[in-house]
Design a protein around this motif. Structure first.
Motif, PDB file in Angstrom:
ATOM      1  N   TYR A  37       0.855  -1.177   0.000  1.00  0.00           N
ATOM      2  CA  TYR A  37       0.000   0.000   0.000  1.00  0.00           C
ATOM      3  C   TYR A  37       0.896   1.234   0.000  1.00  0.00           C
ATOM      4  O   TYR A  37       2.076   1.168   0.335  1.00  0.00           O
ATOM      5  CB  TYR A  37      -0.881   0.041   1.252  1.00  0.00           C
ATOM      6  CG  TYR A  37      -2.048  -0.894   1.254  1.00  0.00           C
ATOM      7  CD1 TYR A  37      -1.879  -2.259   1.497  1.00  0.00           C
ATOM      8  CD2 TYR A  37      -3.350  -0.423   1.045  1.00  0.00           C
ATOM      9  CE1 TYR A  37      -2.973  -3.117   1.514  1.00  0.00           C
ATOM     10  CE2 TYR A  37      -4.440  -1.277   1.070  1.00  0.00           C
ATOM     11  CZ  TYR A  37      -4.244  -2.619   1.308  1.00  0.00           C
ATOM     12  OH  TYR A  37      -5.324  -3.466   1.337  1.00  0.00           O
ATOM     13  N   ARG A  38       0.306   2.386  -0.318  1.00  0.00           N
ATOM     14  CA  ARG A  38       1.024   3.641  -0.168  1.00  0.00           C
ATOM     15  C   ARG A  38       0.062   4.725   0.297  1.00  0.00           C
ATOM     16  O   ARG A  38      -1.149   4.637   0.077  1.00  0.00           O
ATOM     17  CB  ARG A  38       1.724   4.057  -1.459  1.00  0.00           C
ATOM     18  CG  ARG A  38       0.805   4.400  -2.619  1.00  0.00           C
ATOM     19  CD  ARG A  38       1.637   4.630  -3.880  1.00  0.00           C
ATOM     20  NE  ARG A  38       0.796   4.981  -5.027  1.00  0.00           N
ATOM     21  CZ  ARG A  38       1.255   5.088  -6.266  1.00  0.00           C
ATOM     22  NH1 ARG A  38       2.552   4.880  -6.528  1.00  0.00           N
ATOM     23  NH2 ARG A  38       0.432   5.413  -7.245  1.00  0.00           N
ATOM     24  N   GLN A  39       0.648   5.721   0.930  1.00  0.00           N
ATOM     25  CA  GLN A  39      -0.170   6.803   1.486  1.00  0.00           C
ATOM     26  C   GLN A  39       0.589   8.108   1.425  1.00  0.00           C
ATOM     27  O   GLN A  39       1.779   8.169   1.759  1.00  0.00           O
ATOM     28  CB  GLN A  39      -0.560   6.489   2.931  1.00  0.00           C
ATOM     29  CG  GLN A  39      -1.560   7.448   3.521  1.00  0.00           C
ATOM     30  CD  GLN A  39      -2.083   6.967   4.865  1.00  0.00           C
ATOM     31  OE1 GLN A  39      -1.415   6.200   5.579  1.00  0.00           O
ATOM     32  NE2 GLN A  39      -3.284   7.382   5.212  1.00  0.00           N
ATOM     33  N   THR A  40      -0.123   9.152   1.005  1.00  0.00           N
ATOM     34  CA  THR A  40       0.412  10.506   1.025  1.00  0.00           C
ATOM     35  C   THR A  40      -0.407  11.312   2.023  1.00  0.00           C
ATOM     36  O   THR A  40      -1.562  10.959   2.330  1.00  0.00           O
ATOM     37  CB  THR A  40       0.356  11.151  -0.365  1.00  0.00           C
ATOM     38  OG1 THR A  40      -0.993  11.072  -0.864  1.00  0.00           O
ATOM     39  CG2 THR A  40       1.275  10.442  -1.327  1.00  0.00           C
ATOM     40  N   PRO A  41       0.158  12.406   2.540  1.00  0.00           N
ATOM     41  CA  PRO A  41      -0.545  13.199   3.549  1.00  0.00           C
ATOM     42  C   PRO A  41      -1.922  13.645   3.070  1.00  0.00           C
ATOM     43  O   PRO A  41      -2.075  14.139   1.951  1.00  0.00           O
ATOM     44  CB  PRO A  41       0.388  14.384   3.761  1.00  0.00           C
ATOM     45  CG  PRO A  41       1.740  13.861   3.426  1.00  0.00           C
ATOM     46  CD  PRO A  41       1.519  12.909   2.289  1.00  0.00           C
ATOM     47  N   GLY A  42      -2.901  13.451   3.922  1.00  0.00           N
ATOM     48  CA  GLY A  42      -4.249  13.895   3.625  1.00  0.00           C
ATOM     49  C   GLY A  42      -5.048  12.969   2.746  1.00  0.00           C
ATOM     50  O   GLY A  42      -6.203  13.246   2.424  1.00  0.00           O
ATOM     51  N   LYS A  43      -4.436  11.857   2.336  1.00  0.00           N
ATOM     52  CA  LYS A  43      -5.139  10.913   1.472  1.00  0.00           C
ATOM     53  C   LYS A  43      -5.249   9.555   2.142  1.00  0.00           C
ATOM     54  O   LYS A  43      -4.472   9.216   3.025  1.00  0.00           O
ATOM     55  CB  LYS A  43      -4.421  10.774   0.127  1.00  0.00           C
ATOM     56  CG  LYS A  43      -4.471  12.021  -0.729  1.00  0.00           C
ATOM     57  CD  LYS A  43      -3.929  11.742  -2.113  1.00  0.00           C
ATOM     58  CE  LYS A  43      -4.063  12.953  -3.014  1.00  0.00           C
ATOM     59  NZ  LYS A  43      -3.556  12.694  -4.391  1.00  0.00           N
ATOM     60  N   GLN A  44      -6.230   8.791   1.663  1.00  0.00           N
ATOM     61  CA  GLN A  44      -6.383   7.433   2.186  1.00  0.00           C
ATOM     62  C   GLN A  44      -5.257   6.536   1.666  1.00  0.00           C
ATOM     63  O   GLN A  44      -4.715   6.761   0.585  1.00  0.00           O
ATOM     64  CB  GLN A  44      -7.737   6.866   1.746  1.00  0.00           C
ATOM     65  CG  GLN A  44      -8.915   7.408   2.522  1.00  0.00           C
ATOM     66  CD  GLN A  44     -10.183   6.617   2.247  1.00  0.00           C
ATOM     67  OE1 GLN A  44     -10.368   6.081   1.161  1.00  0.00           O
ATOM     68  NE2 GLN A  44     -11.048   6.517   3.249  1.00  0.00           N
TER      69      GLN A  44
END
Length: 120
Positions: A37-44
């Motif tokens: 998985y990956r995640q960026t600030p403010g996103k799911q």
């Protein structure tokens, strides 16, 4: 206890490559499906790629043809080869494993994440 530890993140220029690893350890009886998985600030958190114990794979459309997920069941290790990286691939990457522990309980376990930054 079961632990997943990612490694291999870092800073790379657009068009470059990185390979992430995720090593599982502890009271493991069997590892079933594994995911990145990956995640960026403010996103799911978004699913990037999945692989079954038998090696069947699936990819998000955004990474198809550029990323390759693989695993070594003898080493309890998951990999993600990333090529032709784009700035929009910048994120914290997490591995997840659906693991049957020696307690005969199955749970999803997550790694702590590794930062991938792609500069333009």
């Amino acid at each position: 206890q079961v632990q997943l530890v990612e490694s291999g993140g870092g800073l790379v220029q657009a068009g470059g490559s990185l390979t992430l690893s995720c090593a599982a350890s502890g009271s493991i009886f069997r590892i079933n499906a594994m995911d990145w998985y990956r995640q960026t600030p403010g996103k799911q958190r978004e699913l990037v790629a999945s692989i079954t114990r038998g090696g069947n794979t699936n990819y998000a459309d955004s990474v198809k043809g550029r990323f390759t997920i693989s695993r070594d069941n003898t080493k309890n290790t998951l990999y993600l080869q990333m090529r032709s990286l784009k700035p929009e691939d910048t994120a914290v990457y997490y591995c997840k494993g659906n693991i049957l522990a020696v307690t005969l309980l199955t749970n999803d376990y997550w790694g702590q994440g590794t930062q991938v930054t792609v500069s333009s």
